[in-house]
Scaffold this active site. Structure first.
Site, PDB file in Angstrom:
ATOM      1  N   ARG A  27       1.052  -1.437   0.300  1.00  0.00           N
ATOM      2  CA  ARG A  27       0.026   0.196  -0.198  1.00  0.00           C
ATOM      3  C   ARG A  27       0.641   1.135   0.241  1.00  0.00           C
ATOM      4  O   ARG A  27       0.297   2.489  -0.850  1.00  0.00           O
ATOM      5  CB  ARG A  27      -0.596  -0.466   1.096  1.00  0.00           C
ATOM      6  CG  ARG A  27      -2.031  -0.940   1.082  1.00  0.00           C
ATOM      7  CD  ARG A  27      -2.656  -0.585   2.390  1.00  0.00           C
ATOM      8  NE  ARG A  27      -4.071  -2.090   1.931  1.00  0.00           N
ATOM      9  CZ  ARG A  27      -5.126  -1.925   2.517  1.00  0.00           C
ATOM     10  NH1 ARG A  27      -5.771  -1.293   3.116  1.00  0.00           N
ATOM     11  NH2 ARG A  27      -5.945  -3.412   2.423  1.00  0.00           N
ATOM     12  N   ASP A  36     -17.773   8.208   7.182  1.00  0.00           N
ATOM     13  CA  ASP A  36     -16.536   7.168   6.583  1.00  0.00           C
ATOM     14  C   ASP A  36     -14.905   7.758   6.415  1.00  0.00           C
ATOM     15  O   ASP A  36     -14.863   9.286   5.944  1.00  0.00           O
ATOM     16  CB  ASP A  36     -16.460   6.566   5.157  1.00  0.00           C
ATOM     17  CG  ASP A  36     -15.845   5.009   5.401  1.00  0.00           C
ATOM     18  OD1 ASP A  36     -15.902   4.307   5.754  1.00  0.00           O
ATOM     19  OD2 ASP A  36     -14.499   5.283   5.374  1.00  0.00           O
TER      20      ASP A  36
END
Length: 281
Positions: A35, A140
């Site tokens: 990532r 979120d």
């Protein structure tokens, strides 16, 4: 693993924790490497990873960094017994009462969960043949998934078991077949009536204060997100959320989560379904 790689991973973990409260386990090293490499490409960053992390510490690329390390595993009607409880037990209490049911969905990811909540409202209205006024706030920390959720367009497979037998997706989604290099794929788009019920907004569960009123919500979904926090931080999040849940309101937790210190303030009414009996003094 070289010390420098380990140092980078430790720095990523500390940075992520300081920004979001999310705790990455020691077995996530490969995921971290993948990532952080992807983040470097996405940011078109010309320096090395150490320089990129320094830049993030200085306040640059914060949104991209957070988006890179959030997990967005979800699907429609995940743990569908919660939506059945919402439809069959909770929503009838608001039918024709004139009272609006206010619901909150934390860590709403790409939106399947709040859309499932909205569909449950429409199913209850139809079954009871009564009006139910409802609103859903869905939050979120990842801005990418919120944009995806607001668009309300999803890939669909007939073989998928996402929708339980009591839901007919065609009532709530427009279907479109799209041709691509791999052949054809079916896309479904949420109807406007579903979208109107939901407000999507950015929020960090690790923030000290949430942008809601005390006792604002009748229903809170906080499922399969606490597992990404330490036990201590899970407890803090639950207590903060609890302030915004009305007495008599329902808290839905994920299959491996529990109410922790709230246990003396709630009544369990189903599988990880808890009704608030009193406020924490």
């Amino acid at each position: 693993m070289s010390n420098s790689t380990q140092d980078i991973h430790e720095k990523v973990k500390k940075l992520l924790y300081s920004l979001t409260g999310i705790t990455l386990a020691d077995n996530k090293d490969i995921m971290i490497s993948n990532r952080i490499d992807k983040l470097k490409r996405n940011c078109n960053f010309s320096g090395d990873i150490v320089d990129l992390l320094k830049s993030i510490e200085q306040g640059n690329h914060l949104t991209e960094f957070i988006n890179s390390f959030t997990t967005n595993k979800t699907h429609f009607f995940r743990e569908d017994f919660h939506f059945l409880d919402l439809k069959d037990r909770v929503l009838p209490m608001f039918a024709n009462s004139g009272n609006k049911i206010q619901m909150y969905c934390s860590a709403s990811s790409t939106g399947e969960e709040p859309y499932s909540m909205a569909i449950s409202v429409f199913e209850a209205k139809e079954e009871l043949n009564k009006n139910i006024s409802a609103s859903i706030i869905a939050t979120d920390i990842d801005t990418n998934v919120l944009e995806y959720a607001a668009n309300g367009i999803y890939r669909y497979s007939k073989s998928s078991k996402e929708f339980p037998s009591w839901i007919k997706p065609q009532k709530y989604f427009k279907r479109r077949v799209q041709k691509n290099l791999a052949g054809e794929e079916v896309l479904i788009k949420a109807n406007d009536e579903l979208k109107r019920m939901i407000t999507f907004q950015v929020m960090n569960l690790n923030d000290n204060v949430y942008p809601f009123s005390n006792n604002q919500f009748d229903v809170i979904f906080c499922r399969n997100v606490l597992i990404y926090f330490s036990l201590e931080d899970q407890n803090k999040i639950l207590k903060k959320l609890f302030k915004h849940l009305k007495v008599g309101g329902t808290l839905y937790l994920g299959h491996s989560e529990n109410p922790q210190d709230l246990v003396n303030y709630v009544k369990r009414v189903g599988q990880n379904i808890f009704v608030k009996e009193k406020d924490i003094i």
